[in-house]
Scaffold this active site. Sequence first.
Site, PDB file in Angstrom:
ATOM      1  N   HIS A   1       0.830  -1.207   0.000  1.00  0.00           N
ATOM      2  CA  HIS A   1       0.000   0.000   0.000  1.00  0.00           C
ATOM      3  C   HIS A   1       0.864   1.258   0.000  1.00  0.00           C
ATOM      4  O   HIS A   1       0.688   2.150  -0.836  1.00  0.00           O
ATOM      5  CB  HIS A   1      -0.918  -0.005   1.231  1.00  0.00           C
ATOM      6  CG  HIS A   1      -1.722   1.245   1.408  1.00  0.00           C
ATOM      7  ND1 HIS A   1      -3.050   1.324   1.078  1.00  0.00           N
ATOM      8  CD2 HIS A   1      -1.388   2.471   1.890  1.00  0.00           C
ATOM      9  CE1 HIS A   1      -3.500   2.539   1.330  1.00  0.00           C
ATOM     10  NE2 HIS A   1      -2.497   3.260   1.830  1.00  0.00           N
ATOM     11  N   GLU A   2       1.784   1.344   0.946  1.00  0.00           N
ATOM     12  CA  GLU A   2       2.594   2.557   1.051  1.00  0.00           C
ATOM     13  C   GLU A   2       3.458   2.762  -0.184  1.00  0.00           C
ATOM     14  O   GLU A   2       3.730   3.904  -0.581  1.00  0.00           O
ATOM     15  CB  GLU A   2       3.444   2.524   2.326  1.00  0.00           C
ATOM     16  CG  GLU A   2       2.643   2.603   3.609  1.00  0.00           C
ATOM     17  CD  GLU A   2       1.705   3.800   3.660  1.00  0.00           C
ATOM     18  OE1 GLU A   2       2.057   4.876   3.125  1.00  0.00           O
ATOM     19  OE2 GLU A   2       0.598   3.660   4.220  1.00  0.00           O
TER      20      GLU A   2
ATOM     21  N   HIS B   1       1.750   4.817  -2.747  1.00  0.00           N
ATOM     22  CA  HIS B   1       1.956   6.258  -2.575  1.00  0.00           C
ATOM     23  C   HIS B   1       3.306   6.675  -3.148  1.00  0.00           C
ATOM     24  O   HIS B   1       3.429   7.724  -3.792  1.00  0.00           O
ATOM     25  CB  HIS B   1       1.930   6.618  -1.087  1.00  0.00           C
ATOM     26  CG  HIS B   1       0.577   6.602  -0.457  1.00  0.00           C
ATOM     27  ND1 HIS B   1      -0.481   7.338  -0.939  1.00  0.00           N
ATOM     28  CD2 HIS B   1       0.119   5.964   0.647  1.00  0.00           C
ATOM     29  CE1 HIS B   1      -1.543   7.155  -0.155  1.00  0.00           C
ATOM     30  NE2 HIS B   1      -1.204   6.318   0.808  1.00  0.00           N
TER      31      HIS B   1
ATOM     32  N   HIS C   1       3.196   7.024  -6.804  1.00  0.00           N
ATOM     33  CA  HIS C   1       2.474   8.247  -7.159  1.00  0.00           C
ATOM     34  C   HIS C   1       3.431   9.439  -7.133  1.00  0.00           C
ATOM     35  O   HIS C   1       3.389  10.317  -8.005  1.00  0.00           O
ATOM     36  CB  HIS C   1       1.316   8.447  -6.179  1.00  0.00           C
ATOM     37  CG  HIS C   1       0.217   9.315  -6.694  1.00  0.00           C
ATOM     38  ND1 HIS C   1      -0.890   9.624  -5.932  1.00  0.00           N
ATOM     39  CD2 HIS C   1       0.027   9.955  -7.872  1.00  0.00           C
ATOM     40  CE1 HIS C   1      -1.708  10.393  -6.628  1.00  0.00           C
ATOM     41  NE2 HIS C   1      -1.163  10.622  -7.811  1.00  0.00           N
TER      42      HIS C   1
END
Length: 723
Positions: free
Chosen positions: A506-507, A510, A513
């Site tokens: 998940h991290e 980021h 992104h």
Amino acid sequence: MNTRLALALAATLGLALPAYSLTANAATTQSAQQANPFFAESPLPLHYPQFDKIKDADFAPAFDAGMAQQLQEVEAIANNPAAPTFENTLIALENSGAVLDRATTVFFSLIGADTNDARKKLQGDYSAKFAAHSDAINLNGKLFARIETLYNNRAKLGLDAESLRLVEKYYDNFVRAGAKLGDADKAKLKAMNAELANLGTKFSQNVLAEVNASFIVVDDVKQLDGLSAEQIAAAAEAAKARKLDGKYVIALLNTTGQPPLTNLANRELRQKIYEASISRGSKGGEYDNTALVSRIMTLRAEKAALMGFPNFASYSLGNQTAKTPEAVNAMLGQLAPAAVTNAKREAADLQAMIDSEQKAAGKPSFELQPWDWAFYSEKVRQAKYNFDESQLKPYFELKNVLENGVFFAAGKEFGLSFKQRTDLPVYHDDVTVYDVFDADGSQLAIFIFDPYARESKRGGAWMNAYVSQSGLTGDKPVVANHLNIPKPPAGKPTLLTWDEVTTTFHEFGHALHGMFSDVKYPYFAGTAVPRDFVEFPSQVNEMWSDEPTILANYAKHYQNGSAMPQALLDKVIAASKFNQGFATTEYLGAAMLDQNWHQIGVGQIPAPKDVMKFEHEALVKDGIYYAPVPPRYKTPYFSHIMGGYSAGYYAYIWSEVLDANTQKWFRENGGLSRANGDHFRKTLLSKGGSVDAMELFRNFAGHEPQIEPLLEKRGLTTGAAAK
């Protein structure tokens, strides 16, 4: 620090950066500036921070000189005798505040990742000063007049789409910061922002201090029955570090639920841990946050009224994709009945397990309580799927998960490659650094990985950028991921739970992104998107954690390298919707609680002083109260909503709607492939905030988002959800 970062600081800290003017005095000599690593760009690759040269004593001089410098730059822009142009106003603002930008970026990153007494004092000393500095920019009448002129004539400026959006966003943010208020109301706003800044800092420092102070001491190792040998050894080391040799310490995380509750057989100890967790911030004493909460919510409601909004949620949501509290309430309200129904169904299974075990032991049964849920849900999971979390952990060694799982997936999807480097300084020995290379072999970014929990680190998991991509300057990203995985005893492997594996994926979503950002203006770089959109790319990246080709590459036994048996993998996937009633209910409880606090109108202030009574009544009113499943965060330690997620904790589930639609798109278009990854990168991940968020989603998926994929993903398509 450019104005974009000033506004970001205001949002994140609940503050606004004094309408006071600092000038570099004689004490700030040229030699002192040369010695301070913030007064010039870092000479390290990609301007990576010089952690080995940064001292706590460097921050205050850089803050002071940086604010003075930026105010001088802003005054020069505001008083420019030439007519306002895009270049002499907005580009000049984008380039302003470089010293302050470097200093505050590193400072606030370290406040989260590795704070200390000196840094906490600086945070307290400067929170109101930063608020006032931001106000000095945002409430500068001459500066706003130039921005407003550009905005009113934007159609005649001949700008490209990204530049036109920059004009519109600057105008909107200045208006939202109070630029159109009269002088008297501007003075009121400045006072509110300064007080909110101080209160927010005090709240966050109380949360960290109390979570560190609320550890549970265990005298007898027999009480730790159910924990692994590694967990017991870690508890012994934690005790030794607190000079409690021969004892065991259970440290707390800043959530309501605590990891040891899953395995501890001793019910009395489980209850003790749970009650210590939920009482934080509300039991009186130096760390009690209830008075702070009441005052913060009162000030936020007053600020919203001053800005012409009925409540703070309306003010806060105006530039998010949700737009209105009504839209948020409707979505949360649609999910809540199904979530609670499923949670009660799950509770019935847990109660049956309790009754059966107690009867077999010849003991009276007891009613399921919150401190029992994790322990008995793990037992039910074992009974239903014939496996438990402890069977998985040997296959999930941290470095292997990161390099042969997370990085491997990024290679398959986007063509990225990674190389660890040991020549760059780090702020803590736990940190690892990697160069990131694009598919053509060129350097894309530097990635910092900080996985372990420690007393100097705030709870949770997050990503931040030390250097943001910029087309103006040519800067490439330096991004960091932070987790809170318990550190094993020296010489022992770091074995992850499945939840920790998915959090790592998940991290990194980021991080992608941030690393893929390809915009002209720093204002739009990376994750500078609406709060209820920012979790979307990271949630998408979780889907690769159990993708067969990825899992086969990293799910290998840490001792002998053997692959995770297919039968065990099948059980993991089959159990993916297990306990989703609990997970959704505890999340929605927190999200709806956040909305209740921030939908307090001016006619309802001052905000309730009995914080815990308000919390209980709000949960009951919204139909999300269910005693065995408390909110993921209770108000006095709900750090998200005292910072950047005020009225915005709903964003995780809002983003998950987009995530579920995107996972469906990938499945329907062939799954994990370079073609699909390149499409996702080109249409969405690279754009930052340079295009409207929902337009980005439509450009990627080809349609509007639909809620049905989320209901399916969460296992909410039966019962109340089907109505």
